[in-house]
Structures are given as C-alpha cells and as structure tokens.
Design a protein around this motif. Structure first.
Motif: not given
Ligand SMILES: Nc1ncnc2c1ncn2[C@@H]1O[C@H](COP(=O)(O)OP(=O)(O)OP(=O)(O)O)[C@@H](O)[C@H]1O
Ligand SMILES: [Mg+2]
Lengths: 233, 290
Positions: A48, A69-71, A74, A80, A102-103, B166, B182-187
């Motif tokens: 992730s 990067r994690s974003d 995603v 995950q 969110y993304r 958001d 982080k796991l939902v993609g937040i920077n």
C-alpha cells in the motif's frame, strides 16, 4: 494482476520480509497465511505504500508500484482494509464511507454508497453515528465498506475476522466469497486457516520472512507440512 | 446598580472583539487539532497580515475590506508553504522540534518587522472609521459591527468547509487516524499544509477586519495570541464550537472587566474565568478527553 518478485521489506535495519514471491490473478481469492509476527501486515503495508520496500518488484496491473506513494497506489486501484480497521473515529459512518472515495470512485459515490448500504444494512441504520462508537463487528463492516467505495481492482483484507464472534466470522467469509463472485480480486490475510482455505483459490504460507508453502487451497488443506508448521498438529 | 445603558454597550463591544478573538483562536485550534502542535508563530503571522493590510491601504489606497481576499489568500499561501517546506521538514516529525521551529519563526518574523518598519504604532483612517450604527439600545462603531459580522460569517464558512467538503473531512480524518487516511489516498503532507494554510488564512481575515478599528506594531501579535491561547484552552483544545464560544466569552469578560476595574485590569477577568473553568472542566468547555 498482482505479481510480487523478490520483495525485501521491513523497518529501518530490521528486515522482516526476505525475498517474497507471490501473485494474484484477476478474479481470484488468494489467502496469505502465517503465524503472528511473521510479517503479513508488513507485506500489506508495503504493497500500500505505507513503507518503502528495500528491494524487489511489485507489479500491479502492468506497472511497478514498488516505492510509490500511498495515494498513487490507491489511484491504481490497490485498496487495503487494514488490520485493526483504522476507521475515522471522529467521523460519522457516512463520512467514513465518503472518504473511501476520496481519490477513486468519486463520480459514482452515491451509487456506491447505496451498494455498500445494501451489503451492510447495519451501517445504513447508523449513518450519522460516530465510527468510534460502533461495535467491533460494525467497525469491520465499515472498514470493508470504506474499501469498496474506492471501487478496488484488488482488495487486500488484513485479518477481517479478527475479534468477531464465530457467527459473524462465518458471515464475513460468506461476504468475502460473495464479493469475489461479483468479480473482485482479493488478497486475504488470515489466521483462520481452515475457513480461509475453504473460500480461497490458492494460498501462500509465510514463514521466517519467506514463502514456505504455496499452492491450490484445497491441496494445502491436506498438506502435512502446513499442519506441522502452522496448525501445530 | 449599573444601568443597562452602560452594561449593554459594553457587552456588545465585548462581543465584537470576542468574534475576532474567536477567529484567531479558530486558526490556532485547527492547526492544533490536526498537527497536534501549538503554533507559536500565530501572533507574528497576524502581525504580518496587519502590516499587509496597512501597506495595501497606505501605498495603494486599497480598502481593508476589499483587501480581504488578497490578504486571506496570501496568508493561506504563506501558511501552506511554511508547513510544507519549513516546519514539516525541520521538525522531523517530533513535536518538541516543531514547537521550537514555530517559536524560532516568530522571533525571526518579529525582528524582521522591527528592523523594516521600526517599533512605531500605525493606524489607518477609513471613511467609516468613526461612523457608528444605532442599534436602539446602543451605538456600535461601524468597523466593530463589520468585524463581528465578518468573523461570524467566516466561522460559519469554515464550519461548512470542515463538515461538507472532502477537504474538511480529510482534515478531520487525518487528525485522528493517520494510517487510515493514507489508505484512502489522503496525501498527508498536503493536508497538513492545507490545515496550516487555512489556519493562517483566518489570521488574514482577522487582520482585515481588525485594522480599521485597531493599530499595528511589530509586537501587536502578543496581546492577541495570549488571549487566543486562552480561548483555545478554555473552549477545549481542537474544538471549533469551543473556540467560537470561548472567544465570545473572553471578549465580553474583558469588556465588562474593563468597565468595572478599569482598562488595565480588564484582562484580569479573563484569567479568572479561565482558572475557574479549568478547575471544574480540565478539558475546557467543549474539549474531549485525550
Ligand atoms: N512499525 C514497526 N516498526 C518496527 N517493527 C515493526 C513495526 N511493525 C511491525 N514490526 C515488526 O515486524 C514484524 C512483523 O510484523 P507484522 O505486523 O507484519 O506481523 P503480522 O504477520 O501481521 O502479525 P499478526 O498476525 O500478529 O498481525 C514483527 O516482528 C513486528 O514486531
Ligand atoms: Mg498483522
């Protein structure tokens, strides 16, 4: 869809994973088994992008995502559902789900919300409740629901049955199987060996930082090696 | 007994300054709530914003209220940049380092201001500086009435931002659950910097609302930041409604204290209330247990 080659990872000086090879094909449930502390969550979090791998390739949907990067990961669709749920305790159930997109999947947010509420009617009854006040089982549903909101290509589940009552565990495995039959590829990290192998297509057993055993799930169920090393029989 | 005719104007005046306190405290509490740091540079950044408003007016004749978008965005930019490229890096993720970095920043900014603009106290004059509004029960100076309405409006907008977008959800999510975020993609670095930027934008707005009825000097931030810290602790660290409520309470207390005990002792009441509240509610009015 996911192809891990020679992955080394860990924390600072401590190498936890010492050359992992593992793959998940589209439409599969692949179980990853292993005792406490062998590095299953470390692997997930390296996938992730929470931790950078020391070496190796992580090929996902035709791209090497190792060290990204994690974003961005995603964005790529590797989602995950972490061990310990990690829901946002100070946000409502609905807000948690909304942040799941969110993304990714932002355009289909309302559609996916309906879908998640259909899968988990318990969550729909608690739309405005703060996630921190949910029961453990409800939090697990929320964590999975949040993951689904991102329309994952591959869903990585880290011990989804942890802390659930036997009845709910049964339900959880049923749900994972149903999601998979709907076309979702799943990497399932579990301690619940028998039940995991019952729904998985293939499985890998992690031991001492390496894959000790792998194969078709139904074969592994009868494997004396697995029984010896893992079930302690 | 004191007459209403004295008491009411004092309360209304207190509410107007209280709304500004609330705005400054909102910025502080937002930054604290997400980054878990106390921004010691808050006062000097307010001072910088006040000078910005001052020079826009004195050099280019721009009205402070018209300058609001410019100064607000400028302060946002400064805050974003500071967090993303200075504080975030220099702090190495350790709270005590970050504390020192913001403290150091405030010293630098203040001395720079002293060097560039001297210790003089400066004011501006606008056509409405001495206008008053008749509320029937009391007269209120126009700049103070505008400041009150403006501060509450911005607080409402901030609340909408935090609950309906958001970005706001991400800020609140990150405050409590970094790995989940982080796991939902937040920077993480971006959202940290956004929080810092928005907190500083509050200062920009406060400066525009404040200057028509106030002054600017290199030390002007001190008085405000001390009160803002008090407001944040009083309202409950990280609590939005608490900061708003706390600001208004402090403003009224100060104003009434000034009425009864004279200007110089007016702030005594603030610390009295502060101590009493903390005695009975150690987490502040609306604070949650850690
Ligand atoms: N953040 C960290 N820093 C340093 N070491 C860590 C960190 N997280 C985990 N470890 C260590 O890495 C090893 C593997 O941990 P990991 O959480 O991946 O195990 P796991 O297989 O998921 O175990 P479990 O089944 O109990 O969840 C353990 O020895 C653990 O102590
Ligand atoms: Mg684990």
């Amino acid at each position: 869809m996911l192809e891990i080659r020679g992955l080394h990872a860990g924390y600072n000086e401590v190498e936890v994973l010492r050359g992992i090879d593992l793959n998940v094909a589209k439409g599969e449930i692949v179980a990853l088994l292993g005792a406490n502390g062998v590095g299953k969550s470390t692997l997930n979090n390296t996938l992730s992008g929470i931790y950078r791998p020391f070496a190796g390739r992580i090929q996902f949907m035709g791209r090497n995502i190792a060290g990204m990067r994690s974003d961005a990961i995603v964005d790529a669709g590797l989602i995950q559902v972490p061990e310990g749920r990690r829901v946002f305790p100070n946000l409502t159930v609905q807000e948690n789900l909304e942040l799941g997109s969110y993304r990714r999947g932002r355009e289909q947010r309302s559609l996916n919300l309906e879908r998640v509420y259909t899968i988990f009617p318990r969550l729909k009854e608690r739309i405005a409740q703060l996630a921190g006040t949910l029961s453990g089982g409800e939090q697990q549903m929320l964590a999975i629901g949040r993951g689904l909101m991102a329309q994952p290509e591959l869903l990585v589940l880290d011990e989804p049955s942890l802390g659930l009552s036997p009845l709910l565990v049964e339900e959880m495995f049923g749900l994972i199987q149903a999601l998979n039959r709907g076309g979702l590829s799943i990497l399932l990290v579990e301690q619940n060996v028998v039940q995991s192998l019952a729904i998985a297509h293939r499985a890998f057993v992690l031991e001492h930082g390496r894959i000790a055993l792998s194969g078709v799930a139904s074969d592994l169920l009868n494997d004396p090696g697995l029984k010896a090393s893992y079930l302690g029989v | 007994m004191l007459e209403f005719s004295i008491l009411l104007p004092a309360i209304l005046n207190g509410l107007t300054i209280g709304a500004i306190y609330a705005l400054i405290a909102l910025g502080l509490t937002l930054i604290y709530g997400v980054l878990h740091i106390i921004n010691f540079a808050h006062g000097s950044l307010l001072m910088l914003a006040l000078y910005g408003v001052f020079f826009l007016h004195s050099l280019f004749g721009i009205d402070p209220y018209l300058a609001l978008p410019v100064v607000g965005i400028a302060l946002f930019g400064i805050g974003y940049g500071l967090q993303r490229f200075v504080i975030g890096h220099a702090g190495h993720g350790r709270d005590e380092n970050i504390l020192l970095v913001t403290l150091g920043l405030s010293v630098i900014i203040e001395n720079l201001a002293l060097y560039l603009w001297r210790a003089d106290t400066r004011t501006i004059e606008t056509p409405y500086s001495f206008e008053t509004l008749d509320f029937g029960i009391a007269f209120i100076a126009v700049p103070k009435a505008v400041a009150f309405a403006g501060a509450l409006l911005v607080a409402a907008l901030l609340w909408l931002l935090m609950t309906r977008t958001d970005l706001g959800r991400a800020i609140r999510a990150l405050a409590k659950e970094r790995q989940g975020a982080k796991l939902v993609g937040i920077n993480v670095e971006h959202i940290f910097a956004m929080s810092f930027g928005i907190g500083c934008a509050c200062l920009g707005v406060a400066a525009c609302l404040l200057l028509p009825s106030f002054y600017v000097s290199p030390q002007v931030g001190h008085a405000f930041v001390l009160v803002a810290f008090t407001v944040v602790v009083l309202g409950g660290m990280g609590s939005f409604v608490g900061a708003l409520l706390g600001g208004l309470i402090i403003g009224v207390t100060e104003s009434l204290g000034g009425l009864f005990f004279g200007e110089s002792l007016g702030q005594l009441g603030i610390f009295l209330i502060f101590i009493i509240v903390l005695l009975f509610r150690p987490t502040g009015l609306l604070g949650q247990k850690a």
